[in-house]
Design a protein around this motif. Structure first.
Motif, PDB file in Angstrom:
ATOM      1  N   HIS A   1      29.074  -9.380 -11.002  1.00 18.32           N
ATOM      2  CA  HIS A   1      30.493  -9.031 -11.042  1.00 18.32           C
ATOM      3  C   HIS A   1      31.297 -10.200 -10.488  1.00 18.32           C
ATOM      4  O   HIS A   1      30.761 -11.107  -9.851  1.00 18.32           O
ATOM      5  CB  HIS A   1      30.771  -7.754 -10.239  1.00 18.32           C
ATOM      6  N   TRP A   2      32.593 -10.178 -10.780  1.00 16.79           N
ATOM      7  CA  TRP A   2      33.454 -11.242 -10.278  1.00 16.79           C
ATOM      8  C   TRP A   2      33.361 -11.298  -8.748  1.00 16.79           C
ATOM      9  O   TRP A   2      33.429 -10.254  -8.092  1.00 16.79           O
ATOM     10  CB  TRP A   2      34.904 -10.998 -10.688  1.00 16.79           C
ATOM     11  N   PRO A   3      33.205 -12.469  -8.166  1.00 17.76           N
ATOM     12  CA  PRO A   3      33.158 -12.585  -6.703  1.00 17.76           C
ATOM     13  C   PRO A   3      34.381 -11.933  -6.066  1.00 17.76           C
ATOM     14  O   PRO A   3      35.523 -12.218  -6.434  1.00 17.76           O
ATOM     15  CB  PRO A   3      33.154 -14.108  -6.478  1.00 17.76           C
ATOM     16  N   GLY A   4      34.127 -11.018  -5.146  1.00 14.92           N
ATOM     17  CA  GLY A   4      35.218 -10.317  -4.472  1.00 14.92           C
ATOM     18  C   GLY A   4      35.679  -9.058  -5.174  1.00 14.92           C
ATOM     19  O   GLY A   4      36.454  -8.281  -4.601  1.00 14.92           O
ATOM     20  N   ASP A   5      35.227  -8.837  -6.417  1.00 16.53           N
ATOM     21  CA  ASP A   5      35.623  -7.637  -7.154  1.00 16.53           C
ATOM     22  C   ASP A   5      34.666  -6.489  -6.820  1.00 16.53           C
ATOM     23  O   ASP A   5      33.648  -6.667  -6.152  1.00 16.53           O
ATOM     24  CB  ASP A   5      35.612  -7.926  -8.661  1.00 16.53           C
ATOM     25  N   ILE A   6      34.988  -5.317  -7.315  1.00 16.76           N
ATOM     26  CA  ILE A   6      34.189  -4.126  -7.027  1.00 16.76           C
ATOM     27  C   ILE A   6      32.943  -4.112  -7.903  1.00 16.76           C
ATOM     28  O   ILE A   6      33.040  -4.137  -9.128  1.00 16.76           O
ATOM     29  CB  ILE A   6      35.025  -2.851  -7.283  1.00 16.76           C
ATOM     30  N   PRO A   7      31.763  -4.059  -7.316  1.00 18.13           N
ATOM     31  CA  PRO A   7      30.531  -4.047  -8.114  1.00 18.13           C
ATOM     32  C   PRO A   7      30.317  -2.705  -8.801  1.00 18.13           C
ATOM     33  O   PRO A   7      30.909  -1.691  -8.409  1.00 18.13           O
ATOM     34  CB  PRO A   7      29.435  -4.309  -7.075  1.00 18.13           C
ATOM     35  N   PHE A   8      29.463  -2.720  -9.821  1.00 20.14           N
ATOM     36  CA  PHE A   8      29.121  -1.482 -10.520  1.00 20.14           C
ATOM     37  C   PHE A   8      28.104  -0.690  -9.700  1.00 20.14           C
ATOM     38  O   PHE A   8      27.155  -1.250  -9.148  1.00 20.14           O
ATOM     39  CB  PHE A   8      28.529  -1.785 -11.888  1.00 20.14           C
ATOM     40  N   SER A   9      28.306   0.624  -9.641  1.00 23.83           N
ATOM     41  CA  SER A   9      27.302   1.491  -9.040  1.00 23.83           C
ATOM     42  C   SER A   9      27.302   2.833  -9.757  1.00 23.83           C
ATOM     43  O   SER A   9      28.345   3.302 -10.217  1.00 23.83           O
ATOM     44  CB  SER A   9      27.558   1.697  -7.541  1.00 23.83           C
ATOM     45  N   TYR A  10      26.124   3.412  -9.878  1.00 20.02           N
ATOM     46  CA  TYR A  10      25.974   4.755 -10.436  1.00 20.02           C
ATOM     47  C   TYR A  10      25.031   5.526  -9.526  1.00 20.02           C
ATOM     48  O   TYR A  10      24.017   4.998  -9.070  1.00 20.02           O
ATOM     49  CB  TYR A  10      25.384   4.717 -11.845  1.00 20.02           C
ATOM     50  N   GLU A  11      25.379   6.772  -9.276  1.00 12.41           N
ATOM     51  CA  GLU A  11      24.507   7.620  -8.477  1.00 12.41           C
ATOM     52  C   GLU A  11      24.732   9.072  -8.844  1.00 12.41           C
ATOM     53  O   GLU A  11      25.779   9.438  -9.412  1.00 12.41           O
ATOM     54  CB  GLU A  11      24.760   7.428  -6.987  1.00 12.41           C
ATOM     55  N   LEU A  12      23.744   9.898  -8.533  1.00 12.24           N
ATOM     56  CA  LEU A  12      23.881  11.334  -8.738  1.00 12.24           C
ATOM     57  C   LEU A  12      24.683  11.924  -7.587  1.00 12.24           C
ATOM     58  O   LEU A  12      24.324  11.768  -6.416  1.00 12.24           O
ATOM     59  CB  LEU A  12      22.509  12.002  -8.818  1.00 12.24           C
ATOM     60  N   SER A  13      25.769  12.582  -7.944  1.00 14.70           N
ATOM     61  CA  SER A  13      26.539  13.287  -6.925  1.00 14.70           C
ATOM     62  C   SER A  13      25.845  14.598  -6.554  1.00 14.70           C
ATOM     63  O   SER A  13      25.822  15.004  -5.385  1.00 14.70           O
ATOM     64  CB  SER A  13      27.948  13.595  -7.450  1.00 14.70           C
ATOM     65  N   PHE A  14      25.304  15.243  -7.583  1.00 11.88           N
ATOM     66  CA  PHE A  14      24.590  16.500  -7.378  1.00 11.88           C
ATOM     67  C   PHE A  14      23.388  16.530  -8.317  1.00 11.88           C
ATOM     68  O   PHE A  14      23.489  16.127  -9.470  1.00 11.88           O
ATOM     69  CB  PHE A  14      25.498  17.699  -7.675  1.00 11.88           C
ATOM     70  N   THR A  15      22.276  16.978  -7.829  1.00 15.06           N
ATOM     71  CA  THR A  15      21.083  17.100  -8.654  1.00 15.06           C
ATOM     72  C   THR A  15      20.991  18.489  -9.268  1.00 15.06           C
ATOM     73  O   THR A  15      21.680  19.427  -8.827  1.00 15.06           O
ATOM     74  CB  THR A  15      19.819  16.846  -7.821  1.00 15.06           C
ATOM     75  N   LYS A  16      20.134  18.608 -10.266  1.00 20.01           N
ATOM     76  CA  LYS A  16      19.913  19.916 -10.886  1.00 20.01           C
ATOM     77  C   LYS A  16      19.394  20.923  -9.872  1.00 20.01           C
ATOM     78  O   LYS A  16      19.724  22.115  -9.931  1.00 20.01           O
ATOM     79  CB  LYS A  16      18.934  19.770 -12.046  1.00 20.01           C
ATOM     80  N   GLU A  17      18.608  20.429  -8.927  1.00 17.86           N
ATOM     81  CA  GLU A  17      18.094  21.324  -7.895  1.00 17.86           C
ATOM     82  C   GLU A  17      19.228  21.870  -7.024  1.00 17.86           C
ATOM     83  O   GLU A  17      19.206  23.027  -6.589  1.00 17.86           O
ATOM     84  CB  GLU A  17      17.085  20.577  -7.019  1.00 17.86           C
TER      85      GLU A  17
END
Length: 211
Positions: A18-34
């Motif tokens: 990503h551009w230096p100093g910019d916000i990087p990409f991230s993905y995560e599960l907020s809630f799981t099926k469980e």
């Protein structure tokens, strides 16, 4: 048999540059099926200029049009891939010497190999005189395999402005390593993000059938 689509997008992951100093990409599960009892629910955080993306004029002009105001027809249609890796600068004079006649969209292969996980130190400079030249040639979109059509330390964004003033739209960070120069059908649709200065795209090519 219909030709298969070729993905020319950088895969989005936590490893993508990503551009230096910019916000990087991230993905995560907020809630799981469980946790929910029915579905997995994910969330992502990213700059709109990480990975393969388009720039809206609002990105470099506070009075410019935003993503949702752009004509979608610009991002679908005939495109020509050309290899310009051998050039030290890319301007009107250089493109005049290449076969771009009849192009509607131009995708420039400036590197022998893309490195989505490394932010490049430099790129082949594009000259602002490309804007009027591409307009004269009837080209409505230019794509590059680097993060920006301007030099990375540019403050005046002269190439961005030249393209905008001449009706040439911008697609950045495409991956052309596996694409043979020639004519294709391009789809690179931006997301309908209201008020946005840019948008990630899933850019794909399909070889045009020979007449």
């Amino acid at each position: 048999m219909t030709a298969k689509w070729i993905d020319i997008s950088q895969p989005l992951s936590s490893r993508i540059a990503h551009w230096p100093g910019d916000i990087p990409f991230s993905y995560e599960l907020s809630f799981t099926k469980e946790q929910t009892g029915s579905v997995n629910l994910g969330q992502l955080t990213t700059s709109l200029h990480t990975g393969t993306h388009i720039d809206a004029p609002f990105h470099f002009d506070s009075r410019g049009t935003t993503v949702l105001e752009l004509d979608l027809n610009v991002f679908i249609g005939k495109a020509r891939v050309i290899d310009v890796f051998h050039l030290k600068e890319i301007g009107a004079a250089q493109l005049k010497a290449l076969n771009i006649e009849g192009s509607e969209r131009l995708l420039l292969k400036t590197m022998p190999n893309s490195q989505p996980y490394v932010f490049p130190e430099k790129a082949t400079p594009l000259h602002p005189d490309l804007g009027p030249f591409l307009k004269e040639e009837g080209i409505c979109l230019i794509g590059v395999d680097v993060p920006s059509v301007d030099l990375f330390d540019s403050k005046d964004m002269a190439v961005h402005h030249s393209f905008c003033e001449n009706g040439v739209h911008i697609l950045e960070n495409i991956v052309l390593d596996h694409v043979t120069p020639g004519d294709y059908e391009l789809i690179a649709l931006p997301l309908p993000i209201e008020g946005a200065d840019g948008s990630p795209v899933r850019a794909v090519l399909r070889p045009l059938a020979n007449d």
